[in-house]
Design an enzyme around this catalytic site. Sequence first.
Site, PDB file in Angstrom:
ATOM      1  N   ARG A  60     -31.510  17.123 121.080  1.00  0.00           N
ATOM      2  CA  ARG A  60     -32.933  17.448 121.003  1.00  0.00           C
ATOM      3  C   ARG A  60     -33.717  16.845 122.169  1.00  0.00           C
ATOM      4  O   ARG A  60     -33.381  15.773 122.656  1.00  0.00           O
ATOM      5  CB  ARG A  60     -33.529  16.947 119.690  1.00  0.00           C
ATOM      6  CG  ARG A  60     -33.013  17.707 118.508  1.00  0.00           C
ATOM      7  CD  ARG A  60     -33.473  17.064 117.205  1.00  0.00           C
ATOM      8  NE  ARG A  60     -32.817  17.752 116.123  1.00  0.00           N
ATOM      9  CZ  ARG A  60     -33.316  18.814 115.516  1.00  0.00           C
ATOM     10  NH1 ARG A  60     -34.501  19.272 115.848  1.00  0.00           N
ATOM     11  NH2 ARG A  60     -32.645  19.396 114.555  1.00  0.00           N
ATOM     12  N   ALA A 109     -32.324  15.529 113.540  1.00  0.00           N
ATOM     13  CA  ALA A 109     -33.027  16.140 112.403  1.00  0.00           C
ATOM     14  C   ALA A 109     -32.169  17.303 111.899  1.00  0.00           C
ATOM     15  O   ALA A 109     -32.665  18.238 111.290  1.00  0.00           O
ATOM     16  CB  ALA A 109     -34.420  16.597 112.786  1.00  0.00           C
ATOM     17  N   SER A 110     -30.884  17.243 112.192  1.00  0.00           N
ATOM     18  CA  SER A 110     -29.900  18.229 111.733  1.00  0.00           C
ATOM     19  C   SER A 110     -30.346  19.664 111.975  1.00  0.00           C
ATOM     20  O   SER A 110     -30.483  20.082 113.101  1.00  0.00           O
ATOM     21  CB  SER A 110     -29.573  17.991 110.260  1.00  0.00           C
ATOM     22  OG  SER A 110     -29.039  16.705 110.087  1.00  0.00           O
ATOM     23  N   HIS A 111     -30.604  20.395 110.913  1.00  0.00           N
ATOM     24  CA  HIS A 111     -30.888  21.834 110.982  1.00  0.00           C
ATOM     25  C   HIS A 111     -32.371  22.148 111.193  1.00  0.00           C
ATOM     26  O   HIS A 111     -32.735  23.313 111.282  1.00  0.00           O
ATOM     27  CB  HIS A 111     -30.432  22.484 109.675  1.00  0.00           C
ATOM     28  CG  HIS A 111     -31.156  21.948 108.481  1.00  0.00           C
ATOM     29  ND1 HIS A 111     -30.836  20.730 107.948  1.00  0.00           N
ATOM     30  CD2 HIS A 111     -32.192  22.430 107.776  1.00  0.00           C
ATOM     31  CE1 HIS A 111     -31.648  20.495 106.934  1.00  0.00           C
ATOM     32  NE2 HIS A 111     -32.486  21.514 106.802  1.00  0.00           N
TER      33      HIS A 111
END
Length: 185
Positions: A60, A109-111
């Site tokens: 990210r 924040a994964s998905h």
Amino acid sequence: MQKHLKLVSGSDLRGVAVDLGDGVTFDQETARAAAYQFACFLRDKLRKDALKIAVGHDPRLSHEKLKQGVLEGLGAFGAKVMDCGLCTTPAMFMTTVEAECDGAIMITASHLPFERNGMKFITASGGLEREEVVEIARRMEDVEPAWPQVEEVDFLAAYSRGLVAFIRRETGQERPLAGKRILVD
């Protein structure tokens, strides 16, 4: 502080890390305070003052500032840090098993959408329970930044080699996936 309780998302801390016009709720200072409190949590749980904590992140855009905050918080505590760089959450768990780390922080924040980010807290038992994350959030306050002793490690490469060896050993084949289509997200 109460504002940090709003960041609790299941067993993680998550918030807006890239301002799209409505402001940021998860910034470098937040990451610093969370990392410091995670180190305090580990100290109390393990009854150990000298800690080694692994830190990794996903790709990210906001990971650099958050990682800076995490390192500053761990430095303020006095922990040694194994910087794994770009990594996966399962690999970060393995740092507590194979690399003798007392805990690990995965910045992800994964998905969730790209503007969000957060932190997963990991011990050799797995991820923290929601109640433990709530307690970390309750205790979060401003922390004076300090830089830790950092060891940079390409743990993802070692983790990948271990997976390949495991698959080969379990299947008894040198190239068990040959001819198969593999999709990676």
